[in-house]
Scaffold this active site. Structure first.
Site, PDB file in Angstrom:
ATOM      1  N   GLU A  81      88.367  39.653 -57.814  1.00  0.00           N
ATOM      2  CA  GLU A  81      88.038  38.591 -56.861  1.00  0.00           C
ATOM      3  C   GLU A  81      86.518  38.450 -56.751  1.00  0.00           C
ATOM      4  O   GLU A  81      85.798  39.448 -56.820  1.00  0.00           O
ATOM      5  CB  GLU A  81      88.608  38.937 -55.479  1.00  0.00           C
ATOM      6  CG  GLU A  81      90.127  38.973 -55.477  1.00  0.00           C
ATOM      7  CD  GLU A  81      90.731  39.336 -54.109  1.00  0.00           C
ATOM      8  OE1 GLU A  81      89.970  39.511 -53.139  1.00  0.00           O
ATOM      9  OE2 GLU A  81      91.969  39.442 -54.033  1.00  0.00           O
TER      10      GLU A  81
ATOM     11  N   HIS B 169      92.109  34.946 -50.831  1.00  0.00           N
ATOM     12  CA  HIS B 169      92.317  36.148 -50.002  1.00  0.00           C
ATOM     13  C   HIS B 169      92.123  35.842 -48.507  1.00  0.00           C
ATOM     14  O   HIS B 169      91.338  36.494 -47.816  1.00  0.00           O
ATOM     15  CB  HIS B 169      91.364  37.275 -50.444  1.00  0.00           C
ATOM     16  CG  HIS B 169      91.872  38.642 -50.075  1.00  0.00           C
ATOM     17  ND1 HIS B 169      91.676  39.742 -50.854  1.00  0.00           N
ATOM     18  CD2 HIS B 169      92.573  39.086 -49.009  1.00  0.00           C
ATOM     19  CE1 HIS B 169      92.216  40.802 -50.298  1.00  0.00           C
ATOM     20  NE2 HIS B 169      92.784  40.422 -49.156  1.00  0.00           N
ATOM     21  N   ILE B 170      92.863  34.837 -48.040  1.00  0.00           N
ATOM     22  CA  ILE B 170      92.701  34.403 -46.647  1.00  0.00           C
ATOM     23  C   ILE B 170      93.929  34.719 -45.787  1.00  0.00           C
ATOM     24  O   ILE B 170      94.041  34.251 -44.662  1.00  0.00           O
ATOM     25  CB  ILE B 170      92.440  32.875 -46.553  1.00  0.00           C
ATOM     26  CG1 ILE B 170      93.366  32.118 -47.523  1.00  0.00           C
ATOM     27  CG2 ILE B 170      90.984  32.536 -46.843  1.00  0.00           C
ATOM     28  CD1 ILE B 170      94.056  30.971 -46.949  1.00  0.00           C
TER      29      ILE B 170
HETATM   30  P1  NAI Z   1     102.209  48.672 -44.085  1.00  0.00           P
HETATM   31  O1  NAI Z   1     101.635  49.975 -44.481  1.00  0.00           O
HETATM   32  O2  NAI Z   1     102.599  48.442 -42.681  1.00  0.00           O
HETATM   33  O3  NAI Z   1     103.519  48.384 -45.002  1.00  0.00           O
HETATM   34  C1  NAI Z   1     103.571  48.643 -46.376  1.00  0.00           C
HETATM   35  C2  NAI Z   1     105.014  49.002 -46.705  1.00  0.00           C
HETATM   36  O4  NAI Z   1     105.147  49.106 -48.121  1.00  0.00           O
HETATM   37  C3  NAI Z   1     105.463  50.334 -46.120  1.00  0.00           C
HETATM   38  O5  NAI Z   1     106.676  50.163 -45.404  1.00  0.00           O
HETATM   39  C4  NAI Z   1     105.645  51.220 -47.345  1.00  0.00           C
HETATM   40  O6  NAI Z   1     106.663  52.190 -47.183  1.00  0.00           O
HETATM   41  C5  NAI Z   1     106.004  50.197 -48.399  1.00  0.00           C
HETATM   42  N1  NAI Z   1     105.787  50.654 -49.778  1.00  0.00           N
HETATM   43  C6  NAI Z   1     104.790  51.454 -50.243  1.00  0.00           C
HETATM   44  N2  NAI Z   1     104.934  51.628 -51.566  1.00  0.00           N
HETATM   45  C7  NAI Z   1     106.039  50.953 -51.938  1.00  0.00           C
HETATM   46  C8  NAI Z   1     106.700  50.772 -53.173  1.00  0.00           C
HETATM   47  N3  NAI Z   1     106.246  51.336 -54.311  1.00  0.00           N
HETATM   48  N4  NAI Z   1     107.824  50.023 -53.185  1.00  0.00           N
HETATM   49  C9  NAI Z   1     108.305  49.463 -52.054  1.00  0.00           C
HETATM   50  N5  NAI Z   1     107.703  49.604 -50.851  1.00  0.00           N
HETATM   51  C10 NAI Z   1     106.595  50.331 -50.800  1.00  0.00           C
HETATM   52  O7  NAI Z   1     101.172  47.580 -44.587  1.00  0.00           O
HETATM   53  P2  NAI Z   1     101.005  46.088 -44.066  1.00  0.00           P
HETATM   54  O8  NAI Z   1     100.075  46.055 -42.923  1.00  0.00           O
HETATM   55  O9  NAI Z   1     102.338  45.465 -43.927  1.00  0.00           O
HETATM   56  O10 NAI Z   1     100.211  45.448 -45.315  1.00  0.00           O
HETATM   57  C11 NAI Z   1     100.866  45.235 -46.563  1.00  0.00           C
HETATM   58  C12 NAI Z   1      99.855  44.805 -47.615  1.00  0.00           C
HETATM   59  O11 NAI Z   1      99.242  43.570 -47.218  1.00  0.00           O
HETATM   60  C13 NAI Z   1      98.702  45.775 -47.864  1.00  0.00           C
HETATM   61  O12 NAI Z   1      98.499  45.873 -49.258  1.00  0.00           O
HETATM   62  C14 NAI Z   1      97.499  45.109 -47.269  1.00  0.00           C
HETATM   63  O13 NAI Z   1      96.325  45.470 -47.955  1.00  0.00           O
HETATM   64  C15 NAI Z   1      97.841  43.648 -47.480  1.00  0.00           C
HETATM   65  N6  NAI Z   1      97.128  42.719 -46.595  1.00  0.00           N
HETATM   66  C16 NAI Z   1      96.642  41.564 -47.135  1.00  0.00           C
HETATM   67  C17 NAI Z   1      95.964  40.656 -46.336  1.00  0.00           C
HETATM   68  C18 NAI Z   1      95.455  39.373 -46.916  1.00  0.00           C
HETATM   69  O14 NAI Z   1      94.482  38.840 -46.397  1.00  0.00           O
HETATM   70  N7  NAI Z   1      96.085  38.850 -47.934  1.00  0.00           N
HETATM   71  C19 NAI Z   1      95.714  40.925 -44.912  1.00  0.00           C
HETATM   72  C20 NAI Z   1      96.361  42.125 -44.418  1.00  0.00           C
HETATM   73  C21 NAI Z   1      97.016  42.999 -45.261  1.00  0.00           C
END
Ligand code: NAI
Length: 404
Positions: free
Chosen positions: A265, A288-289
């Site tokens: 990015e 990335h928003i």
């Molecule tokens: P979280 O930690 O609450 O949930 C992640 C889930 O994925 C957990 O339940 C975990 O057990 C599961 N997981 C981990 N490895 C796995 C696998 N190999 N297969 C299946 N499930 C698996 O995280 P949250 O807050 O829900 O965020 C999720 C993602 O979204 C993160 O990567 C974060 O960086 C991204 N994100 C992106 C944003 C954006 O602006 N696009 C903003 C906020 C978060």
């Protein structure tokens, strides 16, 4: 050692949402808010007057900043990431770091809902063409999302929030997570990623970046997806192999995708963005928003300010990213001593020795440790908490001690 709430001065840099200043001032602290991100030497100069610091992603907390400001009580990252802070050095200097990792959960979930409808109705392309003067009125290939199946991969904060929103619009939800998760509403857990790919009309990724999730969606996985389905990724750019996605779109196996995160990015809005997905039909690309809304900024401001208040008034380190977690309620009848020490054998004995010699009754005590430090909270019935804390701080292995 901090005795008086009014003596605690907090510096917030990088235009942190004003709600943080309001919350901290309401709690009685002195707060200064500046727009800029100070460089290392100006930051060090400024910090001589402050005990607490709030930053966003641009201000770097280097080893030198930490070494020059041992009086800092805590640092708040009013954002999600903490790569800009030397976390281990901060810990060894007795400085916990707080952030707000989930304050933008709802913003991401809402974006995904919007994208499912936009993809189903080819909104991106029709909008672009209407702007160009082309009239594309046709129902062909346009669908309602009602009754379709959404497959969520990663049922954490964002995945589960999305699950609720999607069901309320009439979608069926299935999900896969490596950890056993309580399904919300009528969502159905699946035993594997493959099961989700085979059944879902929309597949949306909400997993963290880990070695296991790297290239999780490659050629074999795209083949396993239903013909005519859509992919959404607003998690991390490393999860999807872009070449395999381009192939699946070009062959017509997938009929659209919405991608918010990319393997590479641009580092700023000034840098050009290049992707092999550009110019393909029914492909929504966003910079990335997912979590970038004013509501999320507000929520982040409030969450980190709340962590500051809990830490300053009770010593709670709940939610800190680099510190052992301790959270203990307190009555007004006791004095609380907080001690951070190097985690070496015998430290607790030395501390308790000082307390018992002063004949102070320990009403409650909580200790949490990791491999390098220990964080101790002691509630004492004594009038001499300040002098006891001074004695404890003199111990060779004490890093920081204060009374609240
Ligand atoms: P979280 O930690 O609450 O949930 C992640 C889930 O994925 C957990 O339940 C975990 O057990 C599961 N997981 C981990 N490895 C796995 C696998 N190999 N297969 C299946 N499930 C698996 O995280 P949250 O807050 O829900 O965020 C999720 C993602 O979204 C993160 O990567 C974060 O960086 C991204 N994100 C992106 C944003 C954006 O602006 N696009 C903003 C906020 C978060």
């Amino acid at each position: 050692m901090t005795k008086d709430i009014m003596k605690t001065k907090i510096l917030l840099v990088e235009n942190i949402h004003t709600v943080a200043k309001e919350r901290l001032e309401n709690a009685g602290y002195h707060v200064d808010l500046i727009k800029e991100s100070p460089d290392e030497s100006s930051l060090i100069k400024m910090l001589s007057q402050y005990q607490m610091l709030g930053i966003r992603s641009k201000t770097e907390i280097t080893d030198k900043v930490i070494k020059s400001c041992p009086h800092l009580l805590a640092v708040g990252a009013f954002c999600i990431g903490t790569n800009q802070i030397r976390l281990q050095s901060a810990k060894m200097a007795g400085i916990p770091v707080f952030n707000a990792p989930h304050a933008n959960t709802r913003s991401v979930a809402e974006l995904v809902i919007a994208e499912m409808i936009a993809l189903s109705r080819q909104l991106g392309d029709r909008n672009t063409r209407a702007h160009r003067g082309e009239w594309m009125k046709s129902a062909e290939g346009a669908h309602e999302v009602r009754g379709k199946t959404l497959g969520i991969v990663g049922y954490g904060h964002i995945g589960s929030q999305l699950s609720i929103l999607a069901e309320s619009m009439g979608l069926n939800v299935i999900f896969y997570d490596i950890v056993k998760k309580l399904p919300l509403g009528n969502a159905r857990p699946m035993r594997s990623l493959e099961e989700v790919l085979q059944e879902a009309d929309f597949v949306s990724f909400h997993v963290p970046e880990t070695p296991q999730t790297k290239d999780m969606m490659g050629p074999a996985e795209f083949k396993a997806m239903k013909k005519g389905s859509y992919l959404i990724n607003a998690s991390r750019g490393t999860v999807v192999v872009i070449e395999a996605l381009v192939e699946a779109l070009k062959s017509g196996h997938l009929v659209g995708c919405a991608i918010d995160v990319f393997p590479k990015e641009p580092s700023s809005n000034k840098e050009r963005f290049e992707s092999a997905l550009q110019e393909l039909p029914n492909v929504i690309l966003t910079p990335h928003i997912g979590g970038s809304t004013e509501e999320a900024q507000y929520a982040i401001g409030l969450e980190v300010a709340e962590s500051f208040c809990q830490f300053l008034s009770l010593g709670s380190t709940l939610g800190s990213v680099n510190f052992p977690q301790v959270d203990l309620s307190k009555t007004n009848l006791t004095k609380r001593i907080l001690n951070i020490h190097r985690n070496e054998p015998g430290v607790l004995g030395e501390i308790n020795g000082i307390v018992s010699e002063a004949q102070a009754n320990i009403q409650s005590q909580a200790l949490s440790t990791d491999e390098s430090i220990g964080y101790l909270i002691m509630d004492l019935e004594t009038k001499h908490a300040e002098s006891l804390a001074e004695e404890i701080q003199k111990l060779k292995r004490s890093i920081k001690t204060r009374v609240v």
